[in-house]
Design an enzyme around this catalytic site. Sequence first.
Site, mmCIF file in Angstrom:
data_model
loop_
_atom_site.group_PDB
_atom_site.id
_atom_site.type_symbol
_atom_site.label_atom_id
_atom_site.label_comp_id
_atom_site.label_asym_id
_atom_site.label_seq_id
_atom_site.Cartn_x
_atom_site.Cartn_y
_atom_site.Cartn_z
ATOM 1 N N GLY A 40 -16.298 -42.773 -32.345
ATOM 2 C CA GLY A 40 -16.066 -43.499 -33.514
ATOM 3 C C GLY A 40 -17.299 -44.659 -33.445
ATOM 4 C CG HIS A 41 -20.798 -44.817 -34.440
ATOM 5 N ND1 HIS A 41 -22.006 -44.143 -35.023
ATOM 6 C CD2 HIS A 41 -20.744 -44.931 -33.165
ATOM 7 C CE1 HIS A 41 -22.612 -43.759 -33.774
ATOM 8 N NE2 HIS A 41 -21.840 -44.077 -32.660
#
Length: 430
Positions: A40-41
């Site tokens: 995830g970012h």
Amino acid sequence: MPGAVIVGTQWGDEGKGRFTDYLAKDASLCVRYQGGHNAGHTLVVDGQVFKLQLVPSGVLYPWVLPVIGNGVVVDPHVLLAELDMLESKGIDSRRIRLSGNAHLIMPYHQELDRLNERYLGNAKLGTTKRGIGPAYADKAMRVGLRVQDLLDPKIFREKLDLVLREKNGVLTKVYNRLPVDADELAANYLALTDRLEPLIDDTVHLVHEALDEDQWVLFEGAQATFLDLDHGTYPFVTSSNPVAGTVCAGAGVGPRDIERIVGVVKAYTTRVGSGPFPAELFEGDPVSDALVDRGGEFGTNTGRRRRTGWLDLVMVKHSLRINTCTEIALTKLDVLSSFDELKVCVAYEGEDGTRYDHVPYHQSVLHKVRPVYETLPGWHVDIERAAVLEDLPSAAMEYVRFIEQFTGVPVTFVGVGPGREQTVVLPRAA
């Protein structure tokens, strides 16, 4: 050529998303070239938090075309949920383009991922159990289903029936599980076609059209160098190749299309899951606990506490070499502001006393090395409002310069907080 790659230099979670977001303001396309929704970012813009898994970070700029390249494995349900999340926050998701050659993550991939991890017992790898590895395995075995297959129900069903002969045999005879119902699965996935079809495109053509017109294209990977299938701490790695060179295969460009390679380095080191970690500070160590608390070191997707340690410049230098990085984006320097002194790993020492100035290739050696540290002064000053290099205290500037001198690669960006605007820009070396 006007292409730039953002690549992680450690074990992921370096803050690639925030720097992709920062640099994307000048880009026409932002292209994700590998991985799946196992990474995830997290982006913070004007106090609003965006957590992305598949959609490229450049989506927050309305003029940027976000592209999911052929090297990505896609769970369409996750992608559509992410698009709904963006729409709910006022972001137009209709711009996103999805490669027809990207491979689909299927429910049996996730089931097999969970079962395999369970059966490994104490030797488990610590995967996210989201089907990434099995999807890439099917791609290599040439039995994978691709995004474009959704556009032809007959082909989709033929391919699904073929692959389920083997998958159901494994599920029922090896793991004593129920078989996958082909009718139900086909109906579930084909029902998504109406929403996905407007997004599906020839992304290689899109990228080259932009490059040919001298538009700046930003390429974004997931995970990081030491989770790379070939160059990471195998087998405690991801199932794809996050290194910068993979952009050629994962987005359909050549090496001469790339001008800049930005290596993202966290100001200390973290990793999630099992595997060697020479500079690790274990849970309960006051420094480790402080890094977790100040840095918010919990997985974006999993919520797991990250393992923490001092900055390991041995691995960073090795990573910068593999990726041929032109510059460094240093993140989370503000997290170190509370310490009296800082340690930096500059070498390893083996069990037999051998000093290693590089990452040893043999896993039995790497698992047993001890870190050799140099100590630098801390600064005990809040740097979250720093706007230019001169705003940083001298000890913080010394820390940045030490990284540059040790690695031989210039630091051009310093993150002093989670927000887009909390970025100190340094002059690029000529």
